[in-house]
Design a protein around this motif. Structure first.
Motif, PDB file in Angstrom:
ATOM      1  N   THR A 256       0.848  -1.188   0.000  1.00 11.91           N
ATOM      2  CA  THR A 256       0.000   0.000   0.000  1.00 11.91           C
ATOM      3  C   THR A 256       0.885   1.239   0.000  1.00 11.91           C
ATOM      4  O   THR A 256       1.360   1.684   1.041  1.00 11.91           O
ATOM      5  CB  THR A 256      -0.956  -0.016   1.207  1.00 11.91           C
ATOM      6  N   CYS A 257       1.122   1.762  -1.199  1.00  5.81           N
ATOM      7  CA  CYS A 257       1.960   2.950  -1.355  1.00  5.81           C
ATOM      8  C   CYS A 257       1.215   4.144  -0.758  1.00  5.81           C
ATOM      9  O   CYS A 257       0.041   4.337  -1.036  1.00  5.81           O
ATOM     10  CB  CYS A 257       2.245   3.167  -2.845  1.00  5.81           C
ATOM     11  N   PRO A 258       1.897   4.946   0.057  1.00  3.55           N
ATOM     12  CA  PRO A 258       1.194   6.086   0.665  1.00  3.55           C
ATOM     13  C   PRO A 258       0.720   7.097  -0.385  1.00  3.55           C
ATOM     14  O   PRO A 258      -0.150   7.901  -0.099  1.00  3.55           O
ATOM     15  CB  PRO A 258       2.231   6.706   1.603  1.00  3.55           C
ATOM     16  N   TYR A 259       1.285   7.036  -1.579  1.00  2.73           N
ATOM     17  CA  TYR A 259       0.880   7.994  -2.619  1.00  2.73           C
ATOM     18  C   TYR A 259      -0.122   7.378  -3.601  1.00  2.73           C
ATOM     19  O   TYR A 259      -0.965   8.070  -4.133  1.00  2.73           O
ATOM     20  CB  TYR A 259       2.109   8.469  -3.402  1.00  2.73           C
ATOM     21  N   CYS A 260      -0.009   6.064  -3.862  1.00  2.00           N
ATOM     22  CA  CYS A 260      -0.777   5.448  -4.945  1.00  2.00           C
ATOM     23  C   CYS A 260      -1.829   4.460  -4.458  1.00  2.00           C
ATOM     24  O   CYS A 260      -2.644   3.993  -5.253  1.00  2.00           O
ATOM     25  CB  CYS A 260       0.155   4.705  -5.906  1.00  2.00           C
ATOM     26  N   GLY A 261      -1.804   4.085  -3.196  1.00  2.00           N
ATOM     27  CA  GLY A 261      -2.747   3.081  -2.711  1.00  2.00           C
ATOM     28  C   GLY A 261      -2.192   1.677  -2.856  1.00  2.00           C
ATOM     29  O   GLY A 261      -1.007   1.492  -3.134  1.00  2.00           O
TER      30      GLY A 261
ATOM     31  N   TYR B 268      11.145   0.512  -4.159  1.00  2.00           N
ATOM     32  CA  TYR B 268      11.038   1.647  -5.084  1.00  2.00           C
ATOM     33  C   TYR B 268       9.813   1.447  -5.954  1.00  2.00           C
ATOM     34  O   TYR B 268       9.679   0.408  -6.617  1.00  2.00           O
ATOM     35  CB  TYR B 268      12.310   1.692  -5.939  1.00  2.00           C
ATOM     36  N   HIS B 269       8.909   2.400  -5.944  1.00  2.00           N
ATOM     37  CA  HIS B 269       7.676   2.248  -6.737  1.00  2.00           C
ATOM     38  C   HIS B 269       7.934   2.712  -8.170  1.00  2.00           C
ATOM     39  O   HIS B 269       7.382   3.718  -8.632  1.00  2.00           O
ATOM     40  CB  HIS B 269       6.521   3.025  -6.079  1.00  2.00           C
ATOM     41  N   GLY B 270       8.748   1.955  -8.877  1.00  4.65           N
ATOM     42  CA  GLY B 270       9.203   2.337 -10.215  1.00  4.65           C
ATOM     43  C   GLY B 270       8.103   2.408 -11.244  1.00  4.65           C
ATOM     44  O   GLY B 270       8.140   3.227 -12.156  1.00  4.65           O
TER      45      GLY B 270
ATOM     46  N   GLY C  40       5.106   3.264 -10.588  1.00  4.02           N
ATOM     47  CA  GLY C  40       4.054   4.102 -10.034  1.00  4.02           C
ATOM     48  C   GLY C  40       4.585   5.507  -9.848  1.00  4.02           C
ATOM     49  O   GLY C  40       4.986   6.163 -10.809  1.00  4.02           O
ATOM     50  N   CYS C  41       4.674   5.941  -8.589  1.00  3.03           N
ATOM     51  CA  CYS C  41       5.014   7.336  -8.300  1.00  3.03           C
ATOM     52  C   CYS C  41       6.526   7.566  -8.228  1.00  3.03           C
ATOM     53  O   CYS C  41       6.963   8.684  -8.010  1.00  3.03           O
ATOM     54  CB  CYS C  41       4.385   7.728  -6.978  1.00  3.03           C
ATOM     55  N   ARG C  42       7.328   6.534  -8.383  1.00  2.00           N
ATOM     56  CA  ARG C  42       8.798   6.626  -8.348  1.00  2.00           C
ATOM     57  C   ARG C  42       9.324   7.014  -6.979  1.00  2.00           C
ATOM     58  O   ARG C  42      10.460   7.473  -6.860  1.00  2.00           O
ATOM     59  CB  ARG C  42       9.320   7.602  -9.409  1.00  2.00           C
TER      60      ARG C  42
HETATM   61 ZN   LIG Z   1       3.441   4.981  -5.394  1.00  5.12          ZN
END
Ligand SMILES: [Zn+2]
Lengths: 985, 91
Positions: free
Chosen positions: B4-9, B58-60, B62-64
């Protein structure tokens, strides 16, 4: 015909033709291959794995151990297909497997005469010695004798799809419990996925004659299915097996087109579902179990539940005179169903001395002969002809051609074990029930050991309510007032001690009760040892039928309880999954995407030969006229650059835009050399280390404006470097004002090199005065316009080591730029060149590339030691370790053969002249070599102890693998234009 | 596995790249005493806990963003996901 005159969920208006072992038969839509074979009186369908015993159909589902066939032919032939799950289609062809020369007469059946030698661990014991015989004799012989069908060995003509789905609730199994769960959750508005491996919803309701709230079970299924399919928040997937529980993810295989002769064009054969389910209800039902007695594997002996399925669902009678042998109430229902459908039930033998008066009355009403406290010790006939019944101290032979056996039911709890959950023994139902299921999963109905129909419905609904409550979704449980009460009593019974002939535990692997006795004697008592020693449960059915009886027999021998003896661990997949389905579209050329540069079309126009470079297709060389070999083209291309001008696509380099006040300071910390002093309009070569002190990548970075910079990386490390810089910017030094954007795909980039490069660019750039040597010297950079207003970035750089420029334009303008340069350069005979020529020229110029930047070399090794600044940068501290600054470490140098006719090879090791070619005398190795058309002999780069301090010294370049031993001279690695006169010209 | 990315869910783990122990956030002071020993530990020495583990992803796709994920190595259960940037200096 053994097709019953009426009944069944088959479509008698749709007859289907099929062949088995070359013989033509007919069945109906709604049949499986197994039900159609039974309806055609085909009883012998397979030979067993080890003893080649004749075998028939045992089950009506995916747990089938015997009826494995080669389905389809040609490239689509698939061995070990279960006839019990293969849906019939018109034109289906199947062949029996593991028999020679024919199914009826199998020469290998002599194996069973030697059965005393073929006991547990036969292979281990017999084929140990001599070692040499294993490869040449034993293995081929065993493979021929013990094959499980033939693979097609042709490329798979079908394709396979993958899909990712998300839901609130995944319901696995569409029997009464699953339907109740799905309906409850669907009505509550939750996102639901309902999967079932069958092609019909309903599970046991398709077989059993029951009522729910006064309606027939099948009507309940029809009404429920109609409502489910109308719900927009609910997806129904039939022919779909949930086969594994992973982290937050369920894997399911949908057989999209396996019920068709071949998939429609563009239709996948199978689809792999990765389902992220917040909650799941497992309602996978339960499996009937065999009883171990002599000859229990003979064609005609099948599980009672399967017999009932064939009679009721498929209107196919597996026998004309049937006996039933059981230890539980459910089998009585099967016997009644067979009798009611018109099959003669000659005897109903139950191991229990007493059964409920309700059952006894029902049997009496039908006039069935009941033998209580009885057992069947042996079955006879190649296909079943008679059974021996033991009861009251007497043995009686009874002529029958069918026997339905049931040793009770085992909940289908496999999926509850995929996160290491251990099943728990329940004495009341003589079965393991789920222990701790994976997080978010609950279990309902028969899979949970609840066999009563009403309990299944209520439990399914309750589990859905509970799961949704966890998610904050209110749901109302489906209510069921009345449901048929079916008896669920069972008394554990596993093995008939009086058996006189071979009694099978694992049908597919031919493991007998006697093998378990032998294993125990030889000390293999742990269930895991038993399994591996006897191969019990290790066949394609994963022991779905055999594990329980095997465990029970071991428990009896050792005098322990079943739970003390243990249970084997269930792992994914629940049923076999084709590798093709796991690979999906990622196979052959599509294993990973092929990347084309923005100039690909132009290169093709120019007749380029392409080469795969990582994911990229890059122009390798451009053959012209009568050139027959690649080196003829390359020699011409090199000369063209050195004497005139050439052009190459360098769009694959990584390109990163950096913006912010602190980019200079940031670059100082990621490169070993200083960038903060770089003036606007200049570019600089930089070397990056990993924190461990070894080189990560190199490239150039230009400053386009005080706060705008652009970096290039090597093609291979583009993604890695970008990720590393993001880490540095976000995590290590968030206080620096730096923003990074990858622009590799946004810019096409072309390099032109050679003495006429400026003349060519002058005709394409909008303001030619800006590229005068004075205005735009070596290592300059600018943003400008080309081709009449097209945005461009121009850099005065050359990897080839000649006068050169790199011109970047927006990707979609790349081909136009290449064509414009070709046109502008026509009078100078401008020559497109490829990766091979670039490779030659960079060695001539002593530029390092991946061969030298191999992750094991340092800045010192590469001759860049002086570039390192005083201040901190990534890798500085670790690069100073004594081992890495040891003057004896091999350092970069150039090499040329003393005899100009000698060829050099990368990989050769340097040895002092007169020394033996041993590891102790190793001085280093050659990393890159080429024939140089500029010099007329071979050139090499490599690492040698002492590096350029050895210039002029002669060494041997020894290549024992390919028999090379060449005398070389150590040189400056920069062979071409070492003073950089041409670069700066 | 979902992260669960804090920026993307909540996103599938396929969108992320794993780097390793979140100790990598704390780069030693190169001018400090015993810098070489500190860097040696920083680069090479890792705990291998059976239990909660703070690690960098690293959310490569997604939001990087670089993220610190606390994951139980025995169950893969994720207890928290936060931006990896050091909070005391993050802008
Ligand atoms: Zn993200």
């Amino acid at each position: 015909m053994s097709r019953l005159a009426q009944g069944g969920l088959i479509d008698r208006a749709k007859p289907l033709q099929f062949t088995f072992d070359g013989k033509r038969y007919s069945g109906f839509a709604g049949d499986t291959l197994a039900s159609a074979l039974i309806a055609n009186d085909v009883r012998l369908v397979a030979r067993s794995f080890k003893y080649h015993r004749p075998r028939g159909i045992v089950t009506a589902g995916s747990e089938e151990p015997n009826a494995l066939v080669e389905l389809r032919d040609g490239a689509r032939r698939e061995p070990n297909s279960r006839a019990t799950t293969a849906e019939l289609y018109d034109g289906l062809t199947a062949e029996s497997q593991n028999r020679w020369p024919s199914l009826a007469f199998d020469a290998m059946a002599v194996n069973q005469l030697f059965a005393p030698f073929f006991g547990a661990a036969f292979y281990y014991k017999t084929f140990m010695w001599p070692k040499a015989a294993w490869e040449k004799l034993y293995e081929p012989m065993i493979r021929r004798a013990a094959g499980l069908g033939r693979a097609s060995e042709l490329p798979d003509p079908d394709h396979y799809d993958k899909v990712q789905a998300h839901c609130d609730l995944l319901v696995i199994g569409a029997g009464p419990a699953g339907l109740a769960a799905a309906l409850t959750a669907g009505r509550a508005g939750a996102r639901v996925i309902l999967v079932d491996e069958d092609f019909r919803l309903g599970g046991r309701l398709n077989t059993e004659n029951v009522e729910i709230d006064g309606s027939a079970g099948l009507d309940f299924v029809a009404a429920t299915e109609a409502e489910l399919r109308a719900l927009p928040n609910l997806r129904v997937l039939t022919r779909t097996t949930a086969f594994g529980v992973y982290d937050d993810t369920y894997a399911a295989l949908e057989r999209v087109a396996d019920h068709l002769a071949e998939p429609a064009p563009y239709q996948p054969r199978q689809r792999l579902w990765r389902i992220n389910a917040r909650r799941a209800v497992l309602a996978a039902g339960a499996l009937d179990r065999p009883i171990v007695f002599g000859g229990n594997d003979r064609p005609g002996v099948m599980l009672a539940a399967a017999m009932e399925t064939y009679v009721s669902r498929f209107a196919a009678a597996p026998a004309s005179r049937l006996a039933v042998f059981a230890n539980n109430d459910a089998a009585w229902g099967s016997a009644f169903a067979a009798h009611d459908a018109g099959v003669t039930v000659s005897a109903l033998i139950d191991t229990r001395a007493d059964v409920s008066p309700v059952l006894a009355a029902k049997a009496k009403a039908r006039g069935l002969r009941v033998v209580l406290g009885g057992r069947i010790c042996d079955a006879h006939g190649k296909a079943l002809t008679a059974i021996d019944i033991v009861a009251g101290g007497r043995t009686e032979r009874l002529a029958v051609d069918g026997l339905a056996m049931s040793g009770g039911f085992s909940p289908n709890l496999q999926l509850t074990c995929h996160h290491n959950g251990k099943p728990v023994w329940n004495d009341d139902i003589a079965a393991f029930v789920p222990g701790t299921p994976p997080p978010g999963m609950s279990v309902a109905g028969a899979a949970n050991g609840s066999y009563d129909l009403g309990d299944c419905l209520r439990e399914g609904a309750a589990r859905a309510v509970g799961a949704l409550a966890d998610l904050g979704i209110a749901a109302t449980a489906l209510t069921v007032a009345t449901a048929t009460l079916n008896g669920t009593a069972v008394s554990a019974f596993w093995h008939v001690a009086e058996a006189r002939t071979k009694a099978f535990v694992d049908f597919q692997n031919d493991v007998c009760a006697s093998d378990i006795v032998l294993a125990e004697k030889e000390g293999f008592r742990s269930v895991e040892h038993l399994k591996r020693y006897t191969t019990l449960g290790m066949a394609t059915d994963q022991g779905k039928l055999s594990n329980m009886p095997g465990l029970a027999i071991m428990a009896a021998i050792t005098g322990k309880s079943i739970p003390e003896t243990g249970t084997t661990v269930f792992r994914p997949p629940y049923t076999p999954v084709a590798i093709g389905a796991l690979a999906g579209h990622h196979r052959g050329k599509d294993f990973r995407p092929t990347r084309l540069t923005p100039l690909h079309g132009w290169a093709r126009e120019q007749g380029a030969v392409f080469i795969e470079a990582g994911p990229w297709l890059r122009a390798q060389y451009f053959p012209r006229g009568a050139e027959k070999t690649w080196d003829q083209a390359v020699n011409r291309e090199v000369r063209a650059v050195r004497e005139g001008v050439g052009l190459i696509d360098v769009s694959t380099f990584g390109k990163i835009d950096l913006r912010g006040r602190d980019v200079g300071a940031f670059l100082d910390r990621v490169y070993i050399n200083t960038f903060s002093t770089l003036a606007v309009g200049k570019t600089r070569y930089g070397l990056m280390l990993r924190e461990d002190g070894f080189v990560m990548d190199d490239g150039t970075t230009a400053r386009l404006a005080p706060d705008r910079w652009v970096m290039t990386t090597t093609t291979a490390n583009a993604a890695k470097v970008f990720q590393h810089l993001e880490f540095c910017a976000q995590v290590l030094w968030p206080e620096l004002d730096v923003q990074l954007t990858s622009v590799s795909e946004q810019w096409a980039q072309v390099a032109i090199a050679g003495p006429r490069a400026r003349d060519v660019l002058a005709r394409v750039i909008d303001d030619p005065a800006t590229i005068d040597n004075g205005a735009f010297p070596y290592m300059s950079a600018m943003e400008t316009r080309v081709m009449g207003g097209v945005r461009a970035r121009v850099f005065r750089l050359s990897f080839a080591g000649d006068l050169g420029f790199e011109i970047a334009v927006p990707a979609r303008q790349g081909e136009a730029l290449a064509r414009a340069l070709m046109q502008a350069g026509a009078e100078f005979d401008i020559t497109p060149y490829g990766l091979e020529t670039l490779g030659v020229m960079r060695i001539e110029k002593g530029h390092v590339t991946t061969n030298e930047l191999n992750g094991q070399t340092t800045a010192l090794d590469l001759g860049f030691g002086k570039m390192a600044k005083k201040g901190d940068f990534i890798g500085k501290v670790m690069a100073g370790r004594p081992g890495l600054v040891d003057p004896d470490r091999p350092r970069l140098a150039g090499f040329k053969p003393v005899d100009p006719n000698d060829r050099l090879r990368a990989g050769a090791h340097f040895i002092a002249v007169g020394a033996a070619a041993t590891t102790e005398n190793d001085l280093g190795w050659m990393t890159s070599t080429t024939w140089s058309p500029t010099f007329g002999h071979a050139l090499g780069l490599g690492f040698v102890k002492g590096g350029t301090a050895r210039i002029g010294e002669r060494l041997r370049a020894v290549d024992p693998l390919r028999g090379g031993d060449v005398l070389v001279e150590v040189c400056n690695p920069v062979f071409f234009d070492p003073e950089g006169v041409r670069l700066r010209g | 596995m979902l992260i669960t990315c804090p920026y993307c869910g909540a996103r599938d783990a396929h969108e992320f790249t794993y780097l390793g122990d979140a100790e990598l956030i704390d780069r030693p002071d190169p001018a400090g005493p015993e810098a070489e020993a500190a860097f040696h530990a920083h680069v090479y020495l890792r705990d291998n806990p059976a239990g909660p583990h703070r690690e960098l992803w690293y959310h490569g796709s997604g939001c990087r963003q670089w993220l610190t994920v606390t994951r139980d190595t025995r169950t893969h259960a994720i207890a928290s996901v936060v931006a990896a940037a050091r909070p005391e200096v993050a802008r």
